[in-house]
Design a protein around this motif. Sequence first.
Motif, PDB file in Angstrom:
ATOM      1  N   ASP A 121       0.841  -1.204   0.000  1.00  0.00           N
ATOM      2  CA  ASP A 121       0.000   0.000   0.000  1.00  0.00           C
ATOM      3  C   ASP A 121       0.873   1.250   0.000  1.00  0.00           C
ATOM      4  O   ASP A 121       1.507   1.575   0.998  1.00  0.00           O
ATOM      5  CB  ASP A 121      -0.883   0.038   1.264  1.00  0.00           C
ATOM      6  N   THR A 178       3.620   0.765   2.730  1.00  0.00           N
ATOM      7  CA  THR A 178       3.386  -0.252   3.751  1.00  0.00           C
ATOM      8  C   THR A 178       3.333  -1.608   3.056  1.00  0.00           C
ATOM      9  O   THR A 178       2.508  -1.799   2.158  1.00  0.00           O
ATOM     10  CB  THR A 178       2.051   0.052   4.478  1.00  0.00           C
ATOM     11  N   VAL A 211       2.853  -5.660   3.599  1.00  0.00           N
ATOM     12  CA  VAL A 211       2.280  -6.528   4.624  1.00  0.00           C
ATOM     13  C   VAL A 211       2.078  -7.956   4.109  1.00  0.00           C
ATOM     14  O   VAL A 211       1.753  -8.163   2.944  1.00  0.00           O
ATOM     15  CB  VAL A 211       0.923  -5.937   5.108  1.00  0.00           C
ATOM     16  N   GLN A 270      -0.256 -11.198   5.535  1.00  0.00           N
ATOM     17  CA  GLN A 270      -1.257 -11.521   6.545  1.00  0.00           C
ATOM     18  C   GLN A 270      -1.874 -12.870   6.247  1.00  0.00           C
ATOM     19  O   GLN A 270      -2.174 -13.163   5.092  1.00  0.00           O
ATOM     20  CB  GLN A 270      -2.326 -10.436   6.541  1.00  0.00           C
ATOM     21  N   ASP A 271      -2.088 -13.654   7.310  1.00  0.00           N
ATOM     22  CA  ASP A 271      -2.753 -14.941   7.151  1.00  0.00           C
ATOM     23  C   ASP A 271      -2.049 -15.810   6.125  1.00  0.00           C
ATOM     24  O   ASP A 271      -2.698 -16.415   5.267  1.00  0.00           O
ATOM     25  CB  ASP A 271      -4.204 -14.695   6.694  1.00  0.00           C
ATOM     26  N   LYS A 291       1.445 -12.549  10.545  1.00  0.00           N
ATOM     27  CA  LYS A 291       1.380 -11.154  10.142  1.00  0.00           C
ATOM     28  C   LYS A 291       2.796 -10.615  10.080  1.00  0.00           C
ATOM     29  O   LYS A 291       3.618 -10.925  10.951  1.00  0.00           O
ATOM     30  CB  LYS A 291       0.568 -10.360  11.168  1.00  0.00           C
ATOM     31  N   ALA A 336       1.458  -6.835  22.360  1.00  0.00           N
ATOM     32  CA  ALA A 336       0.471  -5.774  22.107  1.00  0.00           C
ATOM     33  C   ALA A 336       0.457  -4.782  23.267  1.00  0.00           C
ATOM     34  O   ALA A 336       0.377  -3.564  23.050  1.00  0.00           O
ATOM     35  CB  ALA A 336      -0.911  -6.385  21.899  1.00  0.00           C
ATOM     36  N   GLU A 362      -3.381   2.491  10.202  1.00  0.00           N
ATOM     37  CA  GLU A 362      -3.154   1.089   9.837  1.00  0.00           C
ATOM     38  C   GLU A 362      -1.666   0.785   9.666  1.00  0.00           C
ATOM     39  O   GLU A 362      -1.232  -0.332   9.925  1.00  0.00           O
ATOM     40  CB  GLU A 362      -3.939   0.708   8.577  1.00  0.00           C
ATOM     41  N   SER A 363      -0.886   1.787   9.235  1.00  0.00           N
ATOM     42  CA  SER A 363       0.557   1.562   9.114  1.00  0.00           C
ATOM     43  C   SER A 363       1.202   1.530  10.491  1.00  0.00           C
ATOM     44  O   SER A 363       2.104   0.736  10.754  1.00  0.00           O
ATOM     45  CB  SER A 363       1.210   2.661   8.268  1.00  0.00           C
ATOM     46  N   LEU A 420      -0.277   0.752  13.453  1.00  0.00           N
ATOM     47  CA  LEU A 420      -0.693  -0.402  14.252  1.00  0.00           C
ATOM     48  C   LEU A 420      -0.497  -1.738  13.518  1.00  0.00           C
ATOM     49  O   LEU A 420      -0.906  -2.790  14.001  1.00  0.00           O
ATOM     50  CB  LEU A 420      -2.130  -0.234  14.736  1.00  0.00           C
ATOM     51  N   LEU A 446       0.896  -4.661  15.543  1.00  0.00           N
ATOM     52  CA  LEU A 446       0.128  -5.541  16.422  1.00  0.00           C
ATOM     53  C   LEU A 446       0.007  -6.929  15.804  1.00  0.00           C
ATOM     54  O   LEU A 446      -0.115  -7.075  14.593  1.00  0.00           O
ATOM     55  CB  LEU A 446      -1.260  -4.953  16.678  1.00  0.00           C
ATOM     56  N   PRO A 447       0.038  -7.954  16.636  1.00  0.00           N
ATOM     57  CA  PRO A 447      -0.052  -9.314  16.113  1.00  0.00           C
ATOM     58  C   PRO A 447      -1.436  -9.598  15.539  1.00  0.00           C
ATOM     59  O   PRO A 447      -2.397  -8.895  15.847  1.00  0.00           O
ATOM     60  CB  PRO A 447       0.186 -10.172  17.355  1.00  0.00           C
ATOM     61  N   LEU A 448      -1.541 -10.628  14.696  1.00  0.00           N
ATOM     62  CA  LEU A 448      -2.854 -11.009  14.179  1.00  0.00           C
ATOM     63  C   LEU A 448      -3.720 -11.523  15.324  1.00  0.00           C
ATOM     64  O   LEU A 448      -4.892 -11.185  15.433  1.00  0.00           O
ATOM     65  CB  LEU A 448      -2.719 -12.077  13.085  1.00  0.00           C
ATOM     66  N   THR A 449      -3.144 -12.359  16.174  1.00  0.00           N
ATOM     67  CA  THR A 449      -3.914 -12.896  17.304  1.00  0.00           C
ATOM     68  C   THR A 449      -3.174 -12.642  18.616  1.00  0.00           C
ATOM     69  O   THR A 449      -1.944 -12.680  18.667  1.00  0.00           O
ATOM     70  CB  THR A 449      -4.113 -14.421  17.180  1.00  0.00           C
ATOM     71  N   ALA A 450      -3.950 -12.359  19.648  1.00  0.00           N
ATOM     72  CA  ALA A 450      -3.376 -12.165  20.979  1.00  0.00           C
ATOM     73  C   ALA A 450      -4.329 -12.769  21.990  1.00  0.00           C
ATOM     74  O   ALA A 450      -5.510 -12.972  21.701  1.00  0.00           O
ATOM     75  CB  ALA A 450      -3.178 -10.682  21.258  1.00  0.00           C
ATOM     76  N   ARG A 493      -8.894   6.314  15.878  1.00  0.00           N
ATOM     77  CA  ARG A 493      -9.660   5.769  14.747  1.00  0.00           C
ATOM     78  C   ARG A 493     -10.963   6.535  14.534  1.00  0.00           C
ATOM     79  O   ARG A 493     -11.747   6.193  13.653  1.00  0.00           O
ATOM     80  CB  ARG A 493     -10.010   4.299  15.005  1.00  0.00           C
ATOM     81  N   LEU A 504      -6.102  -0.136  26.626  1.00  0.00           N
ATOM     82  CA  LEU A 504      -4.662   0.056  26.847  1.00  0.00           C
ATOM     83  C   LEU A 504      -4.196   1.471  26.490  1.00  0.00           C
ATOM     84  O   LEU A 504      -3.255   1.982  27.092  1.00  0.00           O
ATOM     85  CB  LEU A 504      -3.862  -0.988  26.067  1.00  0.00           C
ATOM     86  N   THR A 555      -9.318 -13.382  23.802  1.00  0.00           N
ATOM     87  CA  THR A 555      -8.711 -13.398  22.467  1.00  0.00           C
ATOM     88  C   THR A 555      -8.967 -12.087  21.747  1.00  0.00           C
ATOM     89  O   THR A 555     -10.029 -11.474  21.896  1.00  0.00           O
ATOM     90  CB  THR A 555      -9.294 -14.527  21.593  1.00  0.00           C
ATOM     91  N   ALA A 556      -7.978 -11.652  20.992  1.00  0.00           N
ATOM     92  CA  ALA A 556      -8.134 -10.442  20.186  1.00  0.00           C
ATOM     93  C   ALA A 556      -7.435 -10.660  18.858  1.00  0.00           C
ATOM     94  O   ALA A 556      -6.576 -11.549  18.736  1.00  0.00           O
ATOM     95  CB  ALA A 556      -7.524  -9.257  20.909  1.00  0.00           C
ATOM     96  N   ARG A 557      -7.797  -9.849  17.893  1.00  0.00           N
ATOM     97  CA  ARG A 557      -7.285 -10.056  16.541  1.00  0.00           C
ATOM     98  C   ARG A 557      -7.122  -8.701  15.861  1.00  0.00           C
ATOM     99  O   ARG A 557      -7.993  -7.833  15.975  1.00  0.00           O
ATOM    100  CB  ARG A 557      -8.327 -10.909  15.805  1.00  0.00           C
ATOM    101  N   TRP A 558      -5.990  -8.526  15.205  1.00  0.00           N
ATOM    102  CA  TRP A 558      -5.782  -7.310  14.419  1.00  0.00           C
ATOM    103  C   TRP A 558      -5.478  -7.688  12.985  1.00  0.00           C
ATOM    104  O   TRP A 558      -4.425  -8.280  12.727  1.00  0.00           O
ATOM    105  CB  TRP A 558      -4.615  -6.490  14.978  1.00  0.00           C
ATOM    106  N   GLU A 559      -6.412  -7.351  12.092  1.00  0.00           N
ATOM    107  CA  GLU A 559      -6.148  -7.594  10.677  1.00  0.00           C
ATOM    108  C   GLU A 559      -5.788  -6.267  10.035  1.00  0.00           C
ATOM    109  O   GLU A 559      -6.455  -5.258  10.272  1.00  0.00           O
ATOM    110  CB  GLU A 559      -7.390  -8.168   9.997  1.00  0.00           C
ATOM    111  N   TYR A 560      -4.753  -6.317   9.231  1.00  0.00           N
ATOM    112  CA  TYR A 560      -4.312  -5.099   8.579  1.00  0.00           C
ATOM    113  C   TYR A 560      -5.415  -4.545   7.677  1.00  0.00           C
ATOM    114  O   TYR A 560      -5.915  -5.246   6.796  1.00  0.00           O
ATOM    115  CB  TYR A 560      -3.042  -5.369   7.763  1.00  0.00           C
ATOM    116  N   ASN A 561      -5.780  -3.294   7.953  1.00  0.00           N
ATOM    117  CA  ASN A 561      -6.650  -2.516   7.060  1.00  0.00           C
ATOM    118  C   ASN A 561      -7.939  -3.229   6.663  1.00  0.00           C
ATOM    119  O   ASN A 561      -8.376  -3.141   5.520  1.00  0.00           O
ATOM    120  CB  ASN A 561      -5.857  -2.155   5.792  1.00  0.00           C
TER     121      ASN A 561
END
Lengths: 323, 323
Positions: free
Chosen positions: A37, A50, A52, A54-55, A61, A263, A285-286, A288, A291-295, B198, B267, B294-300
């Motif tokens: 991006d 940016t 990236v 993902q998945d 990520k 996170a 978005e750039s 953050l 941050l990991p995909l899952t936490a 955001r 946070l 559980t938490a999840r961050w997907e890019y954009n």
Amino acid sequence: MDPNQNEDVFSAFVDEYQKTFFEMLFRFESKAEPIKDAWTREDGRGHGLTCVIQDGNFFEKAGVNVSRIIIPLSQGIYQQMKGRRVPGSNLDQIDMNNLAKYDTYANGVSLVIHPINPFCPTVHANFRTIRIKERETGKLIDSWFGGGSDLTPIYLFDEDAKLYHQNIRDAIVDVTGDDKFYRQYKKECDEYFVNHHRKEARGIGGVFYDDFNLESFEKGLQFQKGVAYANLNSYEAILNKRKDTPYNDQNVRWRSFRRGRYAEFNLIHDRGTKFGLMTPDARIESILMSLPLTARWEYNYHPEEGTEEARIVGVLLKPVEWV
Amino acid sequence: MDPNQNEDVFSAFVDEYQKTFFEMLFRFESKAEPIKDAWTREDGRGHGLTCVIQDGNFFEKAGVNVSRIIIPLSQGIYQQMKGRRVPGSNLDQIDMNNLAKYDTYANGVSLVIHPINPFCPTVHANFRTIRIKERETGKLIDSWFGGGSDLTPIYLFDEDAKLYHQNIRDAIVDVTGDDKFYRQYKKECDEYFVNHHRKEARGIGGVFYDDFNLESFEKGLQFQKGVAYANLNSYEAILNKRKDTPYNDQNVRWRSFRRGRYAEFNLIHDRGTKFGLMTPDARIESILMSLPLTARWEYNYHPEEGTEEARIVGVLLKPVEWV
């Protein structure tokens, strides 16, 4: 020296490093398509790229970003910078009654990589230059480098930790002649990447420098490159060693738990994230992307004594001199 | 009025509410054992009870905590309080050159409930009293109430949102005679629970009051109870309506994604969390109990237009007057 030329030279390093690092990741990743991006600030005062994953099949990520922004010097930014500058800094020359006549120029590459396999560590690195300039005349008031790189394993392999630190140390000795800077910046890294509210380090260190100059721009750039490529090469070597290690559900759960801690650090303590969230109209978005995909947050979870999970927590509570 | 007696009366409300709320949760939860951690500060200046459900069959994570601490008034705490106090506050009487002779007394109940079923909303509530006292004499300088409750659905049911707000509104009208306080505190809620970076609300609101007094302690307590039990009863009614709604993997993914946003707010922005993390030797696990399992961050990631996921984001971008 022509300051603007130096900006282009640094910018070329940053772009090249992003490209090389992102390509390296695809020697492991074979499912996810690269997301690239390019963005430009609406006010025209900055742009970036940016990159990236993902998945993926190898990375949960991964983000490798460059950005180049020029924003007016504000009281907040000035105070933050001033607080960290070494004595003798040119920041003293700044006309405090007329901050608006200066610009802050920031250019850098920043990356955070979260692999799927819990035996492959997370890595973070950032290499940047900050410059303060008089807007009208273009006169450079001050400039410095910042950055560093550090490793956050989910499970600890001492040989990986040693390799990672050894390579950074060697790169720094190559540029500066001794390991004084390595020692100092390793210490600063151990002191900075800490979840202070838990008295627990985020990872097993690396180097961190927030305000750094050598005798010339060229020497400083050489230092940045040295650390940057030591980081890249070590990380690729470690991934190659760990990528086929089998793992189970408990390992994945521990990975997600450690990513919760990651996170926490990034949202509560990380100065770069704070700087980003404070920048008007910043690209969230750039910022953050780190941050990991899952936490995962489990209430009051402590691994059993004698386990590998407990061993790494022990090291996070008390930093180790790896080399 | 005897201030110490009032403290005991408030404390009894807080304990009773914790008990009633936690018991209500077990009308849904049948797998997880209740975790009840009583704690005491090492310096003797506080104690609490943390009640948690984790990894249940109905709740991913749920915490209902009471705490009662007495800590010396610090410059930081004083400034934070002063910044929010209405004109005429007794805080003006405080001898600024001798802050050390005052204590801050804080007592309250705080809860965050994260169900598994994505059609069951997350709820948060907090009811507290803060008091400033002269340590030696026990003289009460100032006291006030704070708190509120708010709902964070993953998927939006307008009738639930209306029910939730209507019940709180009715409870407030019962105590104060009109809905003026409801209107004001609904607005403050919409303005406070926002991921400002955001420009997106955390949930669909409720009420929030950070500094609140009515003509007497008894009236203030009645207000706190009114909102507290409206919250409890509405939440139980909503869970009963939504608990059997079938869901799929996409619903779960959206839930984890929204919980990433929830963690971001807690946070980065939440004042209660900040206050907790700033309190020396605070019990971190009780403070961060608010974080989801559980938490999840997907890019954009942006949900497709026309979907239920996009509809709730629309409402989070622009608060609604539900009643």
